[in-house]
Design a protein around this motif. Structure first.
Motif, short mmCIF file in Angstrom:
data_model
loop_
_atom_site.label_atom_id
_atom_site.label_comp_id
_atom_site.label_asym_id
_atom_site.label_seq_id
_atom_site.Cartn_x
_atom_site.Cartn_y
_atom_site.Cartn_z
N GLN A 47 0.72 -1.15 -0.07
CA GLN A 47 -0.04 -0.14 -0.02
C GLN A 47 1.08 1.38 0.03
O GLN A 47 0.62 2.20 -0.88
N THR A 102 2.93 1.63 -3.23
CA THR A 102 1.93 2.21 -4.23
C THR A 102 1.65 3.88 -4.22
O THR A 102 1.35 4.65 -5.29
N MET A 103 1.41 4.40 -3.03
CA MET A 103 1.26 5.80 -2.49
C MET A 103 2.51 6.50 -2.73
O MET A 103 2.43 7.87 -2.59
N ASN A 123 4.10 7.31 -10.67
CA ASN A 123 2.98 6.75 -9.76
C ASN A 123 2.51 5.40 -10.51
O ASN A 123 2.14 4.55 -9.92
#
Length: 434
Positions: free
Chosen positions: A101, A104-105, A193
């Motif tokens: 998580q 990914t951020m 991203n």
């Protein structure tokens, strides 16, 4: 008669099932551990950081062993080894989900925390599984049993960079070029991203799988082994009332610290080492698999030779000599040949853990859990030695730094294989290791 024998209430025919279960666990933490090499490459691009920061990946992962291994031994005394292994898998699952998580951020600190939590779970798992397999039978053949576990571990290690390289790092050279050539900061961020988001699904799947395996371990027929009764306490030149009375253990902790340092250097740092020769990213991302291939061959050799043709501590000494030779050859050569010698260190390193661990816990008796925890703390060497490499190579030739770190480590391992494992043990006790 060995000073370390299987407890009487665990007959020999029952060892096959436990070995299969523990083999699966070694496969799991081999796969998770050897993702760190390609993750260094991932982090450099996704977070746009230099090598010193990218090497915080193995640092965050391995330093957790230093923090959690002693608490893990306390937990295992309360839960037993079986429940402790399941707990370790649950903690790893939480860490995998957190890393996926945060990566990914593109929150670097959060991603490092996720890796730290994965390492915490592994510290529990390893504190339980390593002594478990060591005392499942006679100490003379412990290295052989751990070699079988090592084959599972290193086979997973070969798969790890291939899987992550295919799912996440595919076309990384082109992506890096596109990022560098992006016309605007917005376009650059969009590319980064999109690249970082590729890590989410693999780690989500890993987290779910680890949780399911934890439930399976709880429901399995894996028997409990009480280390204090299975690993009889050997008399030493000291009182033996304290763990301080076993100097061969403390020398073994340092030996394991240095061993894991050189293992991580050969496995995780090999991609960065190859990049020092300006080799393409699309090739260096797979270099960890070559080192793990060498380790797999080394485990197969150890499985055949130990203890039938050579004792585990003599094989340890031979392996240390090979480590010195391969490190020197890596320094003396360049390009792919030099990288090849670094990968060959995998063969030299393969049987070191299987030899060091049982030699160090030999005769600890009721101190087995604590001794095991201290040895698992030694895995922190995988945090320290690569960090030294990352810092020093910014000021000195990277090949010279590599050799200067590796050779002294192998020389100490050679000392332990020749003499250190017997320090403090009486001749009768050392016989079980000779």
């Amino acid at each position: 008669m060995s000073s370390t024998t299987l407890a009487a209430d665990h007959p020999k025919p029952s060892t096959l099932g436990p070995m299969l279960v523990i083999g699966l666990l070694f496969f799991i933490f081999g796969f998770v551990t050897w993702l760190n090499g390609p993750l260094i490459t991932f982090v450099k691009l996704a977070f746009q950081v230099e090598d010193v920061y990218a090497f915080l990946v193995p640092f965050a992962f391995y330093i957790s062993y230093l923090v959690f291994s002693l608490p893990a031994s306390v937990v295992l005394r309360r839960t037993g080894m079986k429940k402790g292994m399941a707990l370790g898998l649950f903690v790893m699952a939480i860490g995998a989900l957190a890393f996926g998580q945060f990566a990914t951020m593109r929150v670097f600190s959060g991603a490092l925390v996720g890796l730290f939590v994965i390492g915490a779970g592994l510290s529990i798992l390893q504190t339980a599984s390593n002594p478990y397999i060591s005392i499942l039978g006679p100490i003379e053949s412990a290295a052989q049993r751990i070699a079988i576990m090592g084959i599972c571990n290193k086979f997973a290690g070969i798969l790890a960079p291939i899987v992550i390289g295919s799912l996440v790092l595919s076309g990384i050279g082109d992506i890096d070029a596109q990022v560098q050539a992006a016309a605007t900061p917005q376009a650059r961020e969009a590319l980064l991203n999109a690249f970082a988001a590729k890590i989410h699904a693999p780690y989500l799947g890993m987290g779910v799988l680890l949780a399911l395996l934890a439930v399976w371990i709880l429901r399995s027929s894996l028997p409990e082994i009480r280390p204090a009764s299975a690993n009889s306490e050997a008399p030493t030149g000291h009182a033996g009332s304290s763990i301080l009375g076993f100097p061969h253990l403390w020398l073994g902790v340092l030996c394991l610290f240095l061993y894991v340092g050189v293992e991580v250097m050969a496995g995780d740092a090999i991609g960065t080492y190859g990049a020092g020769f300006h080799l393409p990213l699309d090739q260096t991302k797979f270099f960890t698999a070559f080192t793990l291939g060498g380790m797999l061959l080394g485990y197969l050799a150890g499985l055949v030779l130990i203890p039938r043709f050579i004792s585990q501590q003599r094989y340890l000494a031979v392996s240390a000599v090979l480590g010195v030779l391969f490190s020197a050859c890596a320094y003396a050569t360049h390009g792919y040949l030099s990288v090849g010698f670094v990968a060959a260190l995998g063969f030299a390193n393969a049987m070191m853990w299987p030899a060091i661990f049982p030699l160090a816990i030999n005769g600890l008796g009721r101190h087995t859990e604590a001794g095991s925890a201290l040895l698992i703390m030694g895995i922190a060497g995988g945090a320290v030695v690569p960090q030294l490499y990352a810092h020093l190579k910014a000021y000195f030739d990277f090949q010279a730094v590599f050799a200067a770190l590796m050779v002294p480590c192998y020389l100490y391992i050679l000392f332990y294989g020749l003499r250190g494992y017997r320090v403090g043990l009486r001749d009768g006790d050392g016989a079980s290791a000779r």
